[in-house]
Structures are given as structure tokens and as C-alpha cells.
Design a protein around this motif. Sequence first.
Motif, PDB file in Angstrom:
ATOM      1  N   ALA A  38       0.839  -1.193   0.000  1.00 33.48           N
ATOM      2  CA  ALA A  38       0.000   0.000   0.000  1.00 33.48           C
ATOM      3  C   ALA A  38       0.871   1.239   0.000  1.00 33.48           C
ATOM      4  O   ALA A  38       2.009   1.230   0.498  1.00 33.48           O
ATOM      5  CB  ALA A  38      -0.919   0.000   1.214  1.00 33.48           C
ATOM      6  N   ILE A  39       0.338   2.331  -0.557  1.00 33.48           N
ATOM      7  CA  ILE A  39       0.979   3.637  -0.485  1.00 33.48           C
ATOM      8  C   ILE A  39      -0.059   4.670  -0.055  1.00 33.48           C
ATOM      9  O   ILE A  39      -1.253   4.533  -0.332  1.00 33.48           O
ATOM     10  CB  ILE A  39       1.603   4.063  -1.832  1.00 33.48           C
ATOM     11  N   ALA A  40       0.413   5.686   0.655  1.00 33.02           N
ATOM     12  CA  ALA A  40      -0.414   6.850   0.994  1.00 33.02           C
ATOM     13  C   ALA A  40       0.018   7.992   0.090  1.00 33.02           C
ATOM     14  O   ALA A  40       1.208   8.306   0.004  1.00 33.02           O
ATOM     15  CB  ALA A  40      -0.235   7.229   2.455  1.00 33.02           C
ATOM     16  N   VAL A  41      -0.936   8.616  -0.613  1.00 30.21           N
ATOM     17  CA  VAL A  41      -0.619   9.721  -1.517  1.00 30.21           C
ATOM     18  C   VAL A  41      -1.499  10.918  -1.174  1.00 30.21           C
ATOM     19  O   VAL A  41      -2.667  10.760  -0.795  1.00 30.21           O
ATOM     20  CB  VAL A  41      -0.803   9.331  -2.995  1.00 30.21           C
ATOM     21  N   ASP A  42      -0.928  12.112  -1.296  1.00 29.48           N
ATOM     22  CA  ASP A  42      -1.718  13.309  -1.028  1.00 29.48           C
ATOM     23  C   ASP A  42      -2.442  13.757  -2.294  1.00 29.48           C
ATOM     24  O   ASP A  42      -2.371  13.105  -3.343  1.00 29.48           O
ATOM     25  CB  ASP A  42      -0.845  14.425  -0.443  1.00 29.48           C
ATOM     26  N   SER A  43      -3.132  14.885  -2.207  1.00 36.58           N
ATOM     27  CA  SER A  43      -3.950  15.344  -3.328  1.00 36.58           C
ATOM     28  C   SER A  43      -3.118  15.778  -4.523  1.00 36.58           C
ATOM     29  O   SER A  43      -3.652  15.949  -5.622  1.00 36.58           O
ATOM     30  CB  SER A  43      -4.851  16.501  -2.876  1.00 36.58           C
ATOM     31  N   ASN A  44      -1.790  15.953  -4.323  1.00 32.93           N
ATOM     32  CA  ASN A  44      -0.895  16.297  -5.429  1.00 32.93           C
ATOM     33  C   ASN A  44      -0.132  15.092  -5.961  1.00 32.93           C
ATOM     34  O   ASN A  44       0.830  15.243  -6.722  1.00 32.93           O
ATOM     35  CB  ASN A  44       0.101  17.370  -4.976  1.00 32.93           C
ATOM     36  N   PHE A  45      -0.536  13.906  -5.528  1.00 34.56           N
ATOM     37  CA  PHE A  45       0.083  12.649  -5.967  1.00 34.56           C
ATOM     38  C   PHE A  45       1.514  12.520  -5.470  1.00 34.56           C
ATOM     39  O   PHE A  45       2.380  11.964  -6.137  1.00 34.56           O
ATOM     40  CB  PHE A  45       0.024  12.501  -7.491  1.00 34.56           C
ATOM     41  N   VAL A  46       1.778  13.013  -4.275  1.00 37.05           N
ATOM     42  CA  VAL A  46       3.065  12.830  -3.624  1.00 37.05           C
ATOM     43  C   VAL A  46       2.925  11.719  -2.597  1.00 37.05           C
ATOM     44  O   VAL A  46       2.025  11.762  -1.744  1.00 37.05           O
ATOM     45  CB  VAL A  46       3.540  14.127  -2.944  1.00 37.05           C
ATOM     46  N   VAL A  47       3.797  10.706  -2.672  1.00 37.97           N
ATOM     47  CA  VAL A  47       3.756   9.585  -1.737  1.00 37.97           C
ATOM     48  C   VAL A  47       4.328  10.025  -0.397  1.00 37.97           C
ATOM     49  O   VAL A  47       5.442  10.567  -0.319  1.00 37.97           O
ATOM     50  CB  VAL A  47       4.557   8.385  -2.288  1.00 37.97           C
ATOM     51  N   SER A  48       3.555   9.772   0.678  1.00 40.38           N
ATOM     52  CA  SER A  48       4.021  10.169   2.015  1.00 40.38           C
ATOM     53  C   SER A  48       4.188   8.977   2.944  1.00 40.38           C
ATOM     54  O   SER A  48       4.780   9.103   4.013  1.00 40.38           O
ATOM     55  CB  SER A  48       3.036  11.154   2.639  1.00 40.38           C
ATOM     56  N   GLY A  49       3.655   7.834   2.577  1.00 39.30           N
ATOM     57  CA  GLY A  49       3.764   6.652   3.414  1.00 39.30           C
ATOM     58  C   GLY A  49       3.571   5.408   2.570  1.00 39.30           C
ATOM     59  O   GLY A  49       2.918   5.458   1.519  1.00 39.30           O
ATOM     60  N   LYS A  50       4.134   4.269   3.025  1.00 39.20           N
ATOM     61  CA  LYS A  50       3.999   3.031   2.265  1.00 39.20           C
ATOM     62  C   LYS A  50       4.415   1.847   3.120  1.00 39.20           C
ATOM     63  O   LYS A  50       5.115   2.000   4.136  1.00 39.20           O
ATOM     64  CB  LYS A  50       4.835   3.082   0.990  1.00 39.20           C
ATOM     65  N   THR A  51       3.992   0.670   2.716  1.00 36.33           N
ATOM     66  CA  THR A  51       4.448  -0.542   3.371  1.00 36.33           C
ATOM     67  C   THR A  51       5.848  -0.886   2.870  1.00 36.33           C
ATOM     68  O   THR A  51       6.255  -0.471   1.781  1.00 36.33           O
ATOM     69  CB  THR A  51       3.495  -1.710   3.069  1.00 36.33           C
ATOM     70  N   ALA A  52       6.553  -1.666   3.661  1.00 38.35           N
ATOM     71  CA  ALA A  52       7.884  -2.115   3.258  1.00 38.35           C
ATOM     72  C   ALA A  52       7.766  -3.072   2.082  1.00 38.35           C
ATOM     73  O   ALA A  52       6.750  -3.769   1.934  1.00 38.35           O
ATOM     74  CB  ALA A  52       8.582  -2.802   4.431  1.00 38.35           C
TER      75      ALA A  52
END
Length: 523
Positions: free
Chosen positions: A221-235
Motif C-alpha cells: 500500500a501507499i499513501a498519496v496526497d492530493s498532489n500525488f506525492v507519496v508520504s507513506g507506504k508498506t515495506a
Amino acid sequence: MHSVPSRPFAPRAFLALLTLCASVFAACGGEKPAPIPDPPTVTLTVPQPNTAAPSLTVRVIVSGCDSVSRVDIYDRDTFLKTVPYTSGSMDFELAQNEIKYTRGLAVSLSLNARATCADGRTNSSQPQPATFLPVTKVIKDPDPNGQVVTDFFTAEGSGTNVAFIGCGITTTGTGTLYRVDSAGVVRNSLEMQIPCSAATVVTELNPTSNKRWVWTPGFGAIAVDSNFVVSGKTAPSYKLKNLSVMSNGDALVSDGPTVSRLQHTATGGTFQWTYQQPWAPVGPAKQVAEQVLIPIVRVPQVSTGLLVELVVVTVDATKTGSIPAVSERTILQFTGAVEHPPLTAFNTDGSVIYISFPFNNNQARVQACLTSQDGCEGSAHKWDSQFFPVEIQGVFPYAAGSRLAIVGLQRVWFLDSENGLVANKGGTSVDASGQLLILQVQMGRATSSEFYILAGPAPGSSGLPTMPQEIIAVDTAEKGELFRYEVSSSLSCSVDDSGRLWMRLGNNLVQALTLPEYRAVKP
């Protein structure tokens, strides 16, 4: 003595013959009547006989008239409209309000054209079948072979600010996240470093973190903000099985034996905390205030035979590291196998757990129990549903928790979550057409009563998942099915922030009418 001249002899047959000849010659001497002309030839065709559009196009050709005075379009014997036909092949539009929906939505039509020449001759075309679902608008890709949105997508925003986010695979095989605007133009794209599949989930934008999670079961999984910038993810090594979103935008993830809190800012995949026990969760974890509820099925410490128990484990969501359970509630003990646990789902605030149990002869039933007490007896037992003649595939609370969808392979029932009674119109399930199987469901906004069923063919010999080909819309359980529409290619859908339904039909993106507009014309 006077004599009278004798009368010439004229046999009667001969006189009759002369009389007949005279009459014939008299008649043949005038002008012959003109032959009666043939009726005109009338042809009606439907260029797109299965259409979801604002209007339906028909093509008319009339020959055999010096001049055409009138052409009328009918659905069977029901008059629809008169069209201004002049000559040759001409296309005409049947507007959505010019079509009768007495046979439901999407309406099955049998169209014919009736033409009248200026001299009064008339004829009708052969009937042509058509299926028509009225919609607000259709968006097409400029490339005739292009697809406007990804196979599956989620809608965000509304009105002119609506956009569509989905995961697609590029020609190089890379999983890529796309944002497409309401004109079909790609505004953002992002290589995700996790693959896309039909099971990929794109969550809604969290109002607190202003981020969403995109996750593919079995991968990550990845966490992305409204500008499509990844801020978090699984290893990269983490094998994700389930994910649910907390109120602040963090994710509760499970790989089977563990449940962990993954912050939406954890770019290295490090967890805030992990709860581990020998028994895998049997449903997604649920946040309730500062706690997290985890449903598990395990073998009791003292057990004989096939006795197992359903337990709701509570952990403190604010802790860090490896944390123990705050409490455990044994909801039920029953005969079964840990390898084949019942399906479970929590209600909106986590105070009730719904449990689906299979029985013999392909029967199943749902039980509702409080999570605050051990056992499911007395005040802790809310209700038992009726028996359903299917193997239940999913249990989904919706409509602000007031309804519970019970989904089988081909049939869906809607329950009142307060008492477990079937709320379907006439108590009858909503079923997929023919041999199609229910592949996905789409709920409306958090408080709405809308529910959409997506059905498609069973997997072939390859075992690969198939795509939906039919959508069934239900505006409220009590009113029953609103419309169903089927395509030969594939389809998917999502609901925007205003509750408006958007559908991908083949390569095109379609904005549906509002559900009240459909209900207004449904007989």
C-alpha cells in the motif's frame, strides 16, 4: 295476294357473338386504367443498438415516393415522434423524454418507421431492437481506441471539479496511478512501485490527512496526497492482506498473523505498533475512538472436538511498539474449523458485530451480537436473520449503518440493521441476470441508501478474474431495483462527492442521471 319479304335467317348464337364483340371493341377503344403503384420501401436501423447516452440515434431511408409527406417513429405500436424526413439516408435523435419507459430501465425497444408518400401511399419498416439507458453525458477519448479512465476508478469532487483516480498498467508493466479530469484529460500520474489488479483499492481522500491509500492485496500500500506525492507506504517485503483507514488517515494493516498501525507519513514502512497472536483476523480491524477492535477465530484453551470461538480483541491505538491486548471478548463458541471462519463485519461505531454462519443444504444466516459483552445471549444478542438459500460471500453495512447488504454469488438481500428483517421490496432478493456472478458492490455516500451491484461471467479455465458486464442500481431497499444495464465489453462505477453515479462503459465514461430522475420515469 300479297307476299311479305322473308326475314334473313340469323341464328341466336351468332347474334350474341356479334353483340359481345361490339361491346369488347367499344371498351378496348378507350384508355386503359393506370396500374396501382407499389407502396414505398421504408428502412429503419439503429447504429448503436445498445446505448447509454442522452439520446438514441435512428437512421431512416424511404424510397419509392416522389415526395415524402410524413415519417413517424414507433416503439411497437406506441407513437414516439414525427421526424422531418426529406430524402436519402437521414439520422434522427430520440430524446430521453420522447421514449416511453413502460417496460423499465434500461428500456428494451422495438423501433419501426412508418412513411407516407405525398400521394397517400404508406408502409412501415421492419422492427429493430434496441436497449436504451438515458444518461446526462458521455465522455470519449480523442483516440478512437483510447479509454478515458482506468478499468476501476474512484470519483472525487463534484460538478465541474469532479476527477477520477484509478490504477492502470503501462505498456512496460508498471503499476501507475492516474487522475483524469471531467474532460478526460490526464492531470496527474504516479508510478506506485506496487502492481495494479482488479482487486486494487483506492480509498477516499481522508479529510484530516488530505491523503488516500492505494493498496493491492498480496503486495502492499501507499499513501498519496492530493498532489500525488507519496508520504507513506508498506515495506517491500510486507505481504498485505487487509487495510482499513483510521479517522486521522493512518492505516490499520494486516498480513495475516499481525495487525499493525501504519502512519500516513511512514515512508520507510515502519509501524507505530504491531499486535501479533497465533490466530489471523477474520475481518478488517475497526477503530473506535482510541481503541482498535480485531475479530479473530481461535481454538479455546480447553476444547473438545471442533469447538472454536469468535473473539473481539481490543488494543490501545495510541501505544507504540509491540502491544498486548487491552481486553478480549468471547462473542460466540460454535462447532466449526479455524481454517473456515465465518464472515464478520462491524457496525459504524463498532458496538455490534455481524457474523455470517453457513449451514447444511447451502443455507446461511447472519447473527448480530454486541461487542461490549461476553457471549451473545440475553441483552448481548440483538437478532438472528432468516435463513438465506445461498452461501454468503459478503456482509456490508451501509446507509449510515441502518442497512446491511447480504451478498451471495448471484443474489442480494438488504436487512434492517436494528432487527435483522429483510427490507427488500416484497422480500425478494435482487439478482444478477442469467449466469452472471456478483463480482463487486459499490455503495453510495456514507449516509445514502443507494447500492450498486456489479456482475460478470464466472472465471474461465484459466482461473483469471473476469470483469463486470452488468450494473444493477437500487436507490432504496424498500423500492427495489431501479435499473440494470448490461454491456458486452466491461464496466465499472463510482459515486462522486455529490452522490452522482459515474460509469465506465467499455472505453467511455458516462455520467448517469440522478437516481430521483430515473425513479420519476420508472413505472
